[in-house]
Design a protein around this motif. Sequence first.
Motif, PDB file in Angstrom:
ATOM      1  N   ARG A 103       0.834  -1.222   0.000  1.00  0.00           N
ATOM      2  CA  ARG A 103       0.000   0.000   0.000  1.00  0.00           C
ATOM      3  C   ARG A 103       0.857   1.255   0.000  1.00  0.00           C
ATOM      4  NH1 ARG A 103      -4.684  -1.315   4.502  1.00  0.00           N
ATOM      5  NH2 ARG A 103      -4.745  -3.532   4.076  1.00  0.00           N
ATOM      6  N   LEU A 104       1.983   1.186   0.714  1.00  0.00           N
ATOM      7  CA  LEU A 104       2.864   2.352   0.796  1.00  0.00           C
ATOM      8  C   LEU A 104       3.779   2.467  -0.421  1.00  0.00           C
ATOM      9  CD1 LEU A 104       3.817   2.126   4.596  1.00  0.00           C
ATOM     10  CD2 LEU A 104       2.147   3.667   3.545  1.00  0.00           C
ATOM     11  N   ARG A 105       4.062   1.292  -1.063  1.00  0.00           N
ATOM     12  CA  ARG A 105       4.941   1.314  -2.246  1.00  0.00           C
ATOM     13  C   ARG A 105       4.328   0.492  -3.382  1.00  0.00           C
ATOM     14  NH1 ARG A 105      10.579  -0.768  -1.385  1.00  0.00           N
ATOM     15  NH2 ARG A 105      10.628  -0.230  -3.590  1.00  0.00           N
ATOM     16  N   PRO A 106       3.288   1.036  -4.048  1.00  0.00           N
ATOM     17  CA  PRO A 106       2.573   0.276  -5.095  1.00  0.00           C
ATOM     18  C   PRO A 106       3.458  -0.140  -6.263  1.00  0.00           C
ATOM     19  CG  PRO A 106       1.525   2.417  -4.658  1.00  0.00           C
ATOM     20  CD  PRO A 106       2.757   2.367  -3.845  1.00  0.00           C
ATOM     21  N   ASP A 107       4.623   0.534  -6.425  1.00  0.00           N
ATOM     22  CA  ASP A 107       5.504   0.205  -7.554  1.00  0.00           C
ATOM     23  C   ASP A 107       6.071  -1.222  -7.458  1.00  0.00           C
ATOM     24  OD1 ASP A 107       6.783   1.700  -5.311  1.00  0.00           O
ATOM     25  OD2 ASP A 107       8.636   1.035  -6.289  1.00  0.00           O
ATOM     26  N   ILE A 108       6.026  -1.831  -6.252  1.00  0.00           N
ATOM     27  CA  ILE A 108       6.562  -3.203  -6.101  1.00  0.00           C
ATOM     28  C   ILE A 108       5.534  -4.274  -6.500  1.00  0.00           C
ATOM     29  CG2 ILE A 108       8.161  -2.492  -4.258  1.00  0.00           C
ATOM     30  CD1 ILE A 108       6.254  -3.947  -2.249  1.00  0.00           C
ATOM     31  N   ILE A 109       4.290  -3.826  -6.785  1.00  0.00           N
ATOM     32  CA  ILE A 109       3.228  -4.799  -7.112  1.00  0.00           C
ATOM     33  C   ILE A 109       3.386  -5.252  -8.567  1.00  0.00           C
ATOM     34  CG2 ILE A 109       0.728  -5.213  -7.180  1.00  0.00           C
ATOM     35  CD1 ILE A 109       0.411  -3.005  -5.063  1.00  0.00           C
TER      36      ILE A 109
ATOM     37  N   THR B 105     -11.140 -11.072  -7.154  1.00  0.00           N
ATOM     38  CA  THR B 105     -11.208 -10.307  -8.409  1.00  0.00           C
ATOM     39  C   THR B 105     -10.237 -10.909  -9.431  1.00  0.00           C
ATOM     40  OG1 THR B 105      -9.526  -8.748  -7.613  1.00  0.00           O
ATOM     41  CG2 THR B 105     -11.828  -8.163  -7.200  1.00  0.00           C
ATOM     42  N   GLN B 106     -10.124 -10.247 -10.582  1.00  0.00           N
ATOM     43  CA  GLN B 106      -9.211 -10.667 -11.639  1.00  0.00           C
ATOM     44  C   GLN B 106      -7.967  -9.766 -11.631  1.00  0.00           C
ATOM     45  OE1 GLN B 106     -10.088 -13.363 -13.594  1.00  0.00           O
ATOM     46  NE2 GLN B 106     -11.902 -13.453 -12.288  1.00  0.00           N
ATOM     47  N   VAL B 107      -6.888 -10.260 -12.233  1.00  0.00           N
ATOM     48  CA  VAL B 107      -5.649  -9.465 -12.302  1.00  0.00           C
ATOM     49  C   VAL B 107      -5.909  -8.140 -13.026  1.00  0.00           C
ATOM     50  CG1 VAL B 107      -3.320  -9.370 -13.306  1.00  0.00           C
ATOM     51  CG2 VAL B 107      -4.076 -11.427 -12.101  1.00  0.00           C
ATOM     52  N   GLN B 108      -6.784  -8.177 -14.070  1.00  0.00           N
ATOM     53  CA  GLN B 108      -7.069  -6.923 -14.796  1.00  0.00           C
ATOM     54  C   GLN B 108      -7.762  -5.885 -13.917  1.00  0.00           C
ATOM     55  OE1 GLN B 108      -8.034  -9.988 -15.958  1.00  0.00           O
ATOM     56  NE2 GLN B 108      -9.973  -9.879 -17.102  1.00  0.00           N
ATOM     57  N   ASP B 109      -8.533  -6.364 -12.895  1.00  0.00           N
ATOM     58  CA  ASP B 109      -9.170  -5.428 -11.951  1.00  0.00           C
ATOM     59  C   ASP B 109      -8.107  -4.740 -11.086  1.00  0.00           C
ATOM     60  OD1 ASP B 109     -11.823  -6.073 -12.736  1.00  0.00           O
ATOM     61  OD2 ASP B 109     -11.752  -7.889 -11.521  1.00  0.00           O
ATOM     62  N   VAL B 110      -7.084  -5.530 -10.701  1.00  0.00           N
ATOM     63  CA  VAL B 110      -5.977  -4.967  -9.904  1.00  0.00           C
ATOM     64  C   VAL B 110      -5.226  -3.943 -10.750  1.00  0.00           C
ATOM     65  CG1 VAL B 110      -3.854  -5.490  -8.619  1.00  0.00           C
ATOM     66  CG2 VAL B 110      -5.782  -7.101  -8.553  1.00  0.00           C
ATOM     67  N   ASN B 111      -4.982  -4.280 -12.024  1.00  0.00           N
ATOM     68  CA  ASN B 111      -4.292  -3.355 -12.940  1.00  0.00           C
ATOM     69  C   ASN B 111      -5.078  -2.050 -13.099  1.00  0.00           C
ATOM     70  OD1 ASN B 111      -2.119  -5.028 -13.471  1.00  0.00           O
ATOM     71  ND2 ASN B 111      -3.141  -6.062 -15.189  1.00  0.00           N
ATOM     72  N   LYS B 112      -6.400  -2.204 -13.223  1.00  0.00           N
ATOM     73  CA  LYS B 112      -7.272  -1.029 -13.405  1.00  0.00           C
ATOM     74  C   LYS B 112      -7.189  -0.103 -12.191  1.00  0.00           C
ATOM     75  CE  LYS B 112     -12.160  -0.066 -14.162  1.00  0.00           C
ATOM     76  NZ  LYS B 112     -13.479  -0.706 -14.171  1.00  0.00           N
ATOM     77  N   LEU B 113      -7.234  -0.699 -10.988  1.00  0.00           N
ATOM     78  CA  LEU B 113      -7.150   0.106  -9.772  1.00  0.00           C
ATOM     79  C   LEU B 113      -5.792   0.821  -9.686  1.00  0.00           C
ATOM     80  CD1 LEU B 113      -8.421  -0.117  -6.338  1.00  0.00           C
ATOM     81  CD2 LEU B 113      -5.971  -0.418  -6.440  1.00  0.00           C
ATOM     82  N   LEU B 114      -4.721   0.103  -9.994  1.00  0.00           N
ATOM     83  CA  LEU B 114      -3.388   0.707  -9.933  1.00  0.00           C
ATOM     84  C   LEU B 114      -3.247   1.852 -10.933  1.00  0.00           C
ATOM     85  CD1 LEU B 114      -1.223  -2.532  -9.521  1.00  0.00           C
ATOM     86  CD2 LEU B 114      -1.615  -0.763  -7.784  1.00  0.00           C
ATOM     87  N   LYS B 115      -3.888   1.697 -12.094  1.00  0.00           N
ATOM     88  CA  LYS B 115      -3.846   2.756 -13.114  1.00  0.00           C
ATOM     89  C   LYS B 115      -4.600   4.001 -12.609  1.00  0.00           C
ATOM     90  CE  LYS B 115      -4.910   3.715 -17.948  1.00  0.00           C
ATOM     91  NZ  LYS B 115      -5.637   3.272 -19.157  1.00  0.00           N
ATOM     92  N   GLN B 116      -5.805   3.766 -12.016  1.00  0.00           N
ATOM     93  CA  GLN B 116      -6.588   4.890 -11.475  1.00  0.00           C
ATOM     94  C   GLN B 116      -5.817   5.594 -10.361  1.00  0.00           C
ATOM     95  OE1 GLN B 116     -10.100   2.473 -10.570  1.00  0.00           O
ATOM     96  NE2 GLN B 116     -11.344   3.849 -11.780  1.00  0.00           N
ATOM     97  N   PHE B 117      -5.160   4.774  -9.527  1.00  0.00           N
ATOM     98  CA  PHE B 117      -4.395   5.338  -8.409  1.00  0.00           C
ATOM     99  C   PHE B 117      -3.231   6.187  -8.934  1.00  0.00           C
ATOM    100  CE2 PHE B 117      -0.601   4.884  -5.727  1.00  0.00           C
ATOM    101  CZ  PHE B 117      -1.024   5.656  -4.650  1.00  0.00           C
ATOM    102  N   THR B 118      -2.540   5.688  -9.970  1.00  0.00           N
ATOM    103  CA  THR B 118      -1.404   6.435 -10.546  1.00  0.00           C
ATOM    104  C   THR B 118      -1.864   7.782 -11.084  1.00  0.00           C
ATOM    105  OG1 THR B 118      -0.389   4.326 -11.147  1.00  0.00           O
ATOM    106  CG2 THR B 118       0.507   6.279 -12.197  1.00  0.00           C
ATOM    107  N   GLN B 119      -3.047   7.787 -11.744  1.00  0.00           N
ATOM    108  CA  GLN B 119      -3.597   9.049 -12.261  1.00  0.00           C
ATOM    109  C   GLN B 119      -3.870  10.024 -11.109  1.00  0.00           C
ATOM    110  OE1 GLN B 119      -6.972   7.438 -14.517  1.00  0.00           O
ATOM    111  NE2 GLN B 119      -6.056   8.258 -16.379  1.00  0.00           N
TER     112      GLN B 119
END
Length: 457
Positions: A388-394, A408-422
């Motif tokens: 949570r503190l270092r999402p870049d390691i995911i 969930t699916q891996v694509q759901d995790v990717n989607k959340l990480l993309k939204q978080f990066t934005q």
Amino acid sequence: MFENLQERLGKTLKNISGRGRLTEDNIKDTLREVRMALLEADVALPVVRDFVKVVKERAVGVEVTKSLSPGQVFVKIVRQELEKAMGEANEELNLNAQPPAVIMMAGLQGAGKTTSVAKLAKFLTERKKKSVLVVSADVYRPAAIKQLETLATEVKVEFFPSDISQKPIDIANNAISHAKRKFIDVVIVDTAGRLHVDSNMMDEIKALHSAVKPIETLFVVDAMTGQDAANTAKAFDEALPLTGVILTKTDGDARGGAALSIRHITGKPIKFMGVGERTDALEPFHPDRIASRILGMGDVLSLIEEVEMKVDKEQAAKVANKVLKGDDFTLEDFADQLKQMKNMGGMMSMLDKLPGMSNLPDAVKNQMGDKSFIQMEAIISSMTMKERLRPDIIKGSRKKRIASGSGTQVQDVNKLLKQFTQMQKMMKKMKGKGGMMKMMRGMKNMMPPGMLGGPKF
């Protein structure tokens, strides 16, 4: 609430609002559409007739013909008449009585009466700073007494015990005597409901009303029953001197017929509306704000009030200071933001109160719905604190583990990480000179095309 009416009226009034001149013909066509929209929303026929008649009289009158923008004036007339139909202004509870002020709740079984007692008790303690005692005089359903006791504990108000061997009048009088001894401000009496209006029920509730002489007698009715809600309210009003109405389950009613019919048919104001299952999901009913919402103009005042009450200002300030100091916005902070929005009823509840949001495509609405929020919370909860503190390691294997843990699916995790990066990029833009303007421009570019000044393609 009002989704169907909002959509139908929105299209109809948009066509006429740009007109330079209004004629008998184009007013007639628009009024026919308005009439159909109201009938489809299950508004009672007498209400529709009167509404259309008054709008027509005003629309062909001087105030429109002399205006530079007749179409806009027509929309303004529709808005004003919607307000009038619902009561023009919010009518607060009258608690000016020698304490305790007694509020009696009446209604049919299944309307949400007992839940509304708890919601109202919470509203009075938190917003009006009153001490409240609740009591159940429903001697036909032991479960109702137990339910109220559980809810009273949840909302932190005093519960006066009762059981099915007692008479309703004795229960209420004992509770009032207890409240007097303890200097409690308000007593809310929950009464028995039936599956339908019958003479025995009415005789019993009349006798109870005469015995306790409440300063407020509120009729609790399910919004999803449409114009039937108004007819049931009328039957109760003929037996009891009702002072107002609480409209429940409005979050599940896409039509809004009850809200537009009750005042006209009973002459009694809607004082509150239940907007969800949570004990804080009770809002004062403001006809002017509801009319704005129906016409897609939003309800910013209610949104501001909600933010004032439900947002943890300390936590929000902590995140803001952190970002301004240049520290990274983390997934832990993101999870906190999601919780804050959840407390306010979710993203869609907030967006519904903003102007123009009714025009959002369904695909965008689905992305912002409660399911999406629950999914995001589940994904973040499945991460370790380090992640949570270092999402870049995911990366790969971590993503699979998080997806598996959150269902969930891996694509759901990717989607959340993309939204978080934005969001993280947006937060970084807040730092330095003109940071807020940069952030607003960033938000604009994230919006769907053409919305709130978003990019037009």
